[in-house]
Motif scaffolding. Sequence first.
Motif, PDB file in Angstrom:
ATOM      1  N   ILE A   8      -1.418   8.626   2.354  1.00 52.48           N
ATOM      2  CA  ILE A   8       0.162   8.608   2.612  1.00 52.48           C
ATOM      3  C   ILE A   8       0.929   8.917   1.458  1.00 52.48           C
ATOM      4  O   ILE A   8       0.856   8.074   0.578  1.00 52.48           O
ATOM      5  CB  ILE A   8       0.334   7.220   3.248  1.00 52.48           C
ATOM      6  N   LEU A   9       1.828   9.975   1.546  1.00 52.26           N
ATOM      7  CA  LEU A   9       2.744  10.193   0.638  1.00 52.26           C
ATOM      8  C   LEU A   9       4.436   9.582   0.670  1.00 52.26           C
ATOM      9  O   LEU A   9       4.367   9.228   1.796  1.00 52.26           O
ATOM     10  CB  LEU A   9       2.739  11.993   0.470  1.00 52.26           C
ATOM     11  N   GLY A  10       5.099   9.688  -0.194  1.00 48.00           N
ATOM     12  CA  GLY A  10       6.383   9.341  -0.249  1.00 48.00           C
ATOM     13  C   GLY A  10       6.650   8.176  -0.752  1.00 48.00           C
ATOM     14  O   GLY A  10       5.803   7.155  -1.371  1.00 48.00           O
ATOM     15  N   ALA A  11       7.861   7.453  -0.411  1.00 45.84           N
ATOM     16  CA  ALA A  11       8.063   6.326  -0.845  1.00 45.84           C
ATOM     17  C   ALA A  11       7.143   5.076  -0.306  1.00 45.84           C
ATOM     18  O   ALA A  11       7.219   4.094  -1.131  1.00 45.84           O
ATOM     19  CB  ALA A  11       9.677   5.907  -0.615  1.00 45.84           C
ATOM     20  N   ASN A  12       6.784   5.193   0.844  1.00 45.56           N
ATOM     21  CA  ASN A  12       6.027   3.954   1.167  1.00 45.56           C
ATOM     22  C   ASN A  12       4.656   4.502   1.172  1.00 45.56           C
ATOM     23  O   ASN A  12       3.841   4.031   2.113  1.00 45.56           O
ATOM     24  CB  ASN A  12       6.456   3.777   2.659  1.00 45.56           C
ATOM     25  N   GLY A  13       4.070   5.475   0.223  1.00 47.15           N
ATOM     26  CA  GLY A  13       2.669   6.123   0.227  1.00 47.15           C
ATOM     27  C   GLY A  13       1.880   4.954  -0.142  1.00 47.15           C
ATOM     28  O   GLY A  13       2.383   3.915  -0.618  1.00 47.15           O
ATOM     29  N   ASN A  14       0.631   5.354  -0.206  1.00 50.94           N
ATOM     30  CA  ASN A  14      -0.667   4.388  -0.522  1.00 50.94           C
ATOM     31  C   ASN A  14      -1.231   4.601  -1.726  1.00 50.94           C
ATOM     32  O   ASN A  14      -2.315   4.513  -2.028  1.00 50.94           O
ATOM     33  CB  ASN A  14      -1.433   4.188   0.575  1.00 50.94           C
ATOM     34  N   CYS A  15      -0.617   5.195  -2.817  1.00 52.77           N
ATOM     35  CA  CYS A  15      -1.119   5.590  -4.200  1.00 52.77           C
ATOM     36  C   CYS A  15      -1.355   4.313  -4.971  1.00 52.77           C
ATOM     37  O   CYS A  15      -2.559   4.121  -5.486  1.00 52.77           O
ATOM     38  CB  CYS A  15       0.017   6.263  -5.070  1.00 52.77           C
ATOM     39  N   TRP A  16      -0.809   3.177  -4.786  1.00 48.43           N
ATOM     40  CA  TRP A  16      -0.791   1.943  -5.505  1.00 48.43           C
ATOM     41  C   TRP A  16      -2.297   1.388  -4.629  1.00 48.43           C
ATOM     42  O   TRP A  16      -3.212   0.950  -5.625  1.00 48.43           O
ATOM     43  CB  TRP A  16      -0.074   0.889  -5.195  1.00 48.43           C
ATOM     44  N   SER A  17      -2.445   1.466  -3.397  1.00 47.62           N
ATOM     45  CA  SER A  17      -3.681   0.921  -2.762  1.00 47.62           C
ATOM     46  C   SER A  17      -4.784   1.577  -3.008  1.00 47.62           C
ATOM     47  O   SER A  17      -5.888   1.321  -3.130  1.00 47.62           O
ATOM     48  CB  SER A  17      -3.376   0.742  -1.078  1.00 47.62           C
ATOM     49  N   THR A  18      -4.648   2.924  -3.222  1.00 46.63           N
ATOM     50  CA  THR A  18      -5.881   4.053  -3.557  1.00 46.63           C
ATOM     51  C   THR A  18      -6.256   3.512  -4.741  1.00 46.63           C
ATOM     52  O   THR A  18      -7.321   3.635  -4.917  1.00 46.63           O
ATOM     53  CB  THR A  18      -5.456   5.254  -3.043  1.00 46.63           C
ATOM     54  N   CYS A  19      -5.411   3.505  -5.824  1.00 47.28           N
ATOM     55  CA  CYS A  19      -5.792   2.975  -7.285  1.00 47.28           C
ATOM     56  C   CYS A  19      -6.752   1.832  -7.202  1.00 47.28           C
ATOM     57  O   CYS A  19      -7.736   1.753  -7.762  1.00 47.28           O
ATOM     58  CB  CYS A  19      -4.804   2.816  -7.983  1.00 47.28           C
TER      59      CYS A  19
END
Length: 79
Positions: A8-19
Amino acid sequence: MLKQKQTILGANGNCWSTCLACLLNMKTEDVPNFVALYKGEWYTKAQEWLAGKGYTLVHHDKRWARTRIPRQSCIAVGY
């Protein structure tokens, strides 16, 4: 470490969750998307969730660059 890709990209993306998922050997879908779910409280909610798994978040501001960090596994984020 289990390699994952942000889905999920964008302001509510899941980069933190993925990390977190990568570092904790979990699937991304098994880690809450704290930013999307909790908006301004995501840090506190992530801290609570991680505490349940035996981890903690420690904010280390760049102004404290000479402060010693305890010898433990760490996640570093920059912006």
